[in-house]
Design an enzyme around this catalytic site. Structure first.
Site, PDB file in Angstrom:
ATOM      1  N   ASN A  15      52.555  36.723  28.809  1.00  0.00           N
ATOM      2  CA  ASN A  15      53.513  35.918  29.589  1.00  0.00           C
ATOM      3  C   ASN A  15      53.767  34.571  28.917  1.00  0.00           C
ATOM      4  O   ASN A  15      54.896  34.077  28.916  1.00  0.00           O
ATOM      5  CB  ASN A  15      53.017  35.718  31.025  1.00  0.00           C
ATOM      6  CG  ASN A  15      53.261  36.951  31.871  1.00  0.00           C
ATOM      7  OD1 ASN A  15      54.377  37.214  32.281  1.00  0.00           O
ATOM      8  ND2 ASN A  15      52.208  37.727  32.099  1.00  0.00           N
ATOM      9  N   ARG A  66      32.171  24.645  40.435  1.00  0.00           N
ATOM     10  CA  ARG A  66      33.615  24.891  40.392  1.00  0.00           C
ATOM     11  C   ARG A  66      34.368  23.559  40.433  1.00  0.00           C
ATOM     12  O   ARG A  66      35.362  23.357  39.734  1.00  0.00           O
ATOM     13  CB  ARG A  66      33.988  25.762  41.604  1.00  0.00           C
ATOM     14  CG  ARG A  66      35.333  26.402  41.541  1.00  0.00           C
ATOM     15  CD  ARG A  66      35.532  27.368  42.701  1.00  0.00           C
ATOM     16  NE  ARG A  66      34.792  28.599  42.566  1.00  0.00           N
ATOM     17  CZ  ARG A  66      35.113  29.621  41.752  1.00  0.00           C
ATOM     18  NH1 ARG A  66      36.178  29.538  41.010  1.00  0.00           N
ATOM     19  NH2 ARG A  66      34.386  30.698  41.705  1.00  0.00           N
ATOM     20  N   ARG A  92      40.860  32.352  37.417  1.00  0.00           N
ATOM     21  CA  ARG A  92      39.899  31.471  38.076  1.00  0.00           C
ATOM     22  C   ARG A  92      40.340  31.240  39.516  1.00  0.00           C
ATOM     23  O   ARG A  92      41.536  31.113  39.788  1.00  0.00           O
ATOM     24  CB  ARG A  92      39.880  30.084  37.390  1.00  0.00           C
ATOM     25  CG  ARG A  92      39.323  30.070  35.999  1.00  0.00           C
ATOM     26  CD  ARG A  92      37.827  30.098  35.970  1.00  0.00           C
ATOM     27  NE  ARG A  92      37.223  29.035  36.760  1.00  0.00           N
ATOM     28  CZ  ARG A  92      35.938  29.051  37.160  1.00  0.00           C
ATOM     29  NH1 ARG A  92      35.165  30.063  36.850  1.00  0.00           N
ATOM     30  NH2 ARG A  92      35.446  28.050  37.871  1.00  0.00           N
ATOM     31  N   ILE A  93      39.366  31.170  40.425  1.00  0.00           N
ATOM     32  CA  ILE A  93      39.668  30.727  41.783  1.00  0.00           C
ATOM     33  C   ILE A  93      39.633  29.205  41.748  1.00  0.00           C
ATOM     34  O   ILE A  93      38.694  28.610  41.202  1.00  0.00           O
ATOM     35  CB  ILE A  93      38.646  31.315  42.777  1.00  0.00           C
ATOM     36  CG1 ILE A  93      38.875  32.819  42.872  1.00  0.00           C
ATOM     37  CG2 ILE A  93      38.764  30.648  44.140  1.00  0.00           C
ATOM     38  CD1 ILE A  93      37.920  33.552  43.765  1.00  0.00           C
ATOM     39  N   ASN A 108      52.305  30.737  39.803  1.00  0.00           N
ATOM     40  CA  ASN A 108      51.431  31.817  39.361  1.00  0.00           C
ATOM     41  C   ASN A 108      52.234  33.110  39.347  1.00  0.00           C
ATOM     42  O   ASN A 108      53.243  33.232  40.040  1.00  0.00           O
ATOM     43  CB  ASN A 108      50.249  31.958  40.327  1.00  0.00           C
ATOM     44  CG  ASN A 108      49.256  33.020  39.871  1.00  0.00           C
ATOM     45  OD1 ASN A 108      48.958  33.133  38.671  1.00  0.00           O
ATOM     46  ND2 ASN A 108      48.753  33.822  40.800  1.00  0.00           N
ATOM     47  N   HIS A 110      51.604  37.211  39.925  1.00  0.00           N
ATOM     48  CA  HIS A 110      50.597  38.159  40.431  1.00  0.00           C
ATOM     49  C   HIS A 110      51.170  39.578  40.364  1.00  0.00           C
ATOM     50  O   HIS A 110      52.280  39.820  40.849  1.00  0.00           O
ATOM     51  CB  HIS A 110      50.209  37.801  41.871  1.00  0.00           C
ATOM     52  CG  HIS A 110      49.186  38.741  42.420  1.00  0.00           C
ATOM     53  ND1 HIS A 110      47.867  38.709  42.024  1.00  0.00           N
ATOM     54  CD2 HIS A 110      49.299  39.781  43.281  1.00  0.00           C
ATOM     55  CE1 HIS A 110      47.205  39.682  42.635  1.00  0.00           C
ATOM     56  NE2 HIS A 110      48.047  40.338  43.399  1.00  0.00           N
ATOM     57  N   SER A 137      55.067  39.528  41.492  1.00  0.00           N
ATOM     58  CA  SER A 137      55.606  38.390  42.252  1.00  0.00           C
ATOM     59  C   SER A 137      55.294  37.090  41.525  1.00  0.00           C
ATOM     60  O   SER A 137      54.180  36.895  41.024  1.00  0.00           O
ATOM     61  CB  SER A 137      54.935  38.305  43.632  1.00  0.00           C
ATOM     62  OG  SER A 137      54.972  39.530  44.320  1.00  0.00           O
ATOM     63  N   ASP A 146      46.506  33.925  45.931  1.00  0.00           N
ATOM     64  CA  ASP A 146      47.701  34.788  45.905  1.00  0.00           C
ATOM     65  C   ASP A 146      48.510  34.728  47.200  1.00  0.00           C
ATOM     66  O   ASP A 146      49.136  35.718  47.606  1.00  0.00           O
ATOM     67  CB  ASP A 146      47.311  36.264  45.614  1.00  0.00           C
ATOM     68  CG  ASP A 146      46.572  36.412  44.291  1.00  0.00           C
ATOM     69  OD1 ASP A 146      46.848  35.627  43.364  1.00  0.00           O
ATOM     70  OD2 ASP A 146      45.706  37.302  44.190  1.00  0.00           O
ATOM     71  N   GLU A 175      57.262  41.345  34.264  1.00  0.00           N
ATOM     72  CA  GLU A 175      56.711  39.978  34.288  1.00  0.00           C
ATOM     73  C   GLU A 175      57.422  39.096  33.268  1.00  0.00           C
ATOM     74  O   GLU A 175      57.747  37.950  33.545  1.00  0.00           O
ATOM     75  CB  GLU A 175      55.210  39.995  33.970  1.00  0.00           C
ATOM     76  CG  GLU A 175      54.402  40.732  35.014  1.00  0.00           C
ATOM     77  CD  GLU A 175      52.906  40.628  34.804  1.00  0.00           C
ATOM     78  OE1 GLU A 175      52.463  39.828  33.971  1.00  0.00           O
ATOM     79  OE2 GLU A 175      52.170  41.345  35.502  1.00  0.00           O
TER      80      GLU A 175
HETATM   81  C1  GRF Z   1      49.425  39.638  34.209  1.00  0.00           C
HETATM   82  O1  GRF Z   1      49.393  40.964  34.634  1.00  0.00           O
HETATM   83  C2  GRF Z   1      49.637  38.704  35.358  1.00  0.00           C
HETATM   84  O2  GRF Z   1      50.423  39.257  36.372  1.00  0.00           O
HETATM   85  C3  GRF Z   1      48.237  38.473  35.852  1.00  0.00           C
HETATM   86  O3  GRF Z   1      47.454  38.436  34.686  1.00  0.00           O
HETATM   87  C4  GRF Z   1      48.090  39.185  33.659  1.00  0.00           C
HETATM   88  C5  GRF Z   1      48.250  38.283  32.481  1.00  0.00           C
HETATM   89  O4  GRF Z   1      48.741  38.954  31.354  1.00  0.00           O
HETATM   90  N1  GRF Z   1      48.169  37.285  36.652  1.00  0.00           N
HETATM   91  P1  GRF Z   1      49.006  38.169  30.022  1.00  0.00           P
HETATM   92  O5  GRF Z   1      47.732  37.450  29.634  1.00  0.00           O
HETATM   93  O6  GRF Z   1      50.139  37.204  30.264  1.00  0.00           O
HETATM   94  O7  GRF Z   1      49.373  39.217  29.019  1.00  0.00           O
END
Ligand code: GRF
Length: 217
Positions: A15, A66, A92-93, A108, A110, A137, A146, A175
């Protein structure tokens, strides 16, 4: 003037790569000031270095709590004075202090059609639940995992012979389309969070955000 952004990752960073690529192509007017990972061996750090972006590896295991980790993370982020923090597979939370500090300026992604399947193993869980469709999402980050206001979703059909891995590939492709788009909207001041609701162009978005279609820009 381009828009200062910090990206947080823990893994592959595909991403992150989508954001870098769209910036290089001039489709996204952002300036990724730094990429921060809680894992020193995250492949996404290599992607950042290749693009000439400063990187930080901040090992959460080196902190006693944390809170202490999030405090250091916040310091590392804020030295760049970003207008947006993008969580891109950051596993991470986060503490409430941290999420409140970035309220309305942290996104974020998800891999599920929220509010379905919060948490981990979303692809297998969607198959096991015999869902007909699954997806991804983009949402504002709130203190609850989330659960922040959803901005944009994209969906795909679950086929009869689908595996978690084939589904993950299809969702990943989606994504890489919707995350840059949401970041673009935010960087153009079109996207805001008011009293827990996401707004695009001053119109409140539905609980599940907008469902992506190819006409969206
Ligand atoms: C993705 O599936 C995203 O939705 C989730 O973690 C993954 C990250 O993938 N939160 P990348 O590291 O961007 O390839």
């Amino acid at each position: 003037m381009s828009f200062p952004v910090i990206v947080l990752i823990s893994g592959s960073g595909s991403n992150l790569q989508a954001l870098i690529d769209q910036s290089l192509q001039g489709k996204l007017n952002i300036d990724i000031k730094a990429v921060i990972s809680n894992k020193a061996d995250a492949f996404g750090l290599e992607r950042a270095k290749k693009a000439g972006i400063p990187t930080h590896a901040l090992d959460h295991k080196a902190f006693t709590s944390r809170e202490a980790f999030d405090e250091e993370l916040q310091k590392t982020i804020d030295q760049y004075q970003p207008k947006l923090v993008v969580l891109a597979g950051f596993m991470r939370i986060l503490t409430e202090t941290f999420t409140q500090h970035y309220e309305g300026r942290m996104l974020n992604i998800h891999p599920s059609l929220l509010p379905k399947f919060k948490g981990l193993d979303t692809h297998q869980r969607a198959i096991d639940a015999k869902e007909q469709e699954h997806g991804v999402s983009v949402h504002f980050v709130s203190s609850e995992l989330d659960a922040g206001a959803v901005i944009l979703q994209a969906s795909t059909m679950i086929e009869a012979d689908e595996t978690a891995s084939s589904l993950a590939s299809k969702v990943h492709a989606l994504e890489h389309v919707i995350y840059p788009l949401a970041v673009k909207w935010f960087s153009e001041s079109r996207l805001t969070l008011k009293h827990g609701t996401a707004y695009l162009d001053d119109a409140p978005l539905a609980e599940t955000g907008i469902l992506y279609h190819s006409g969206l820009a």
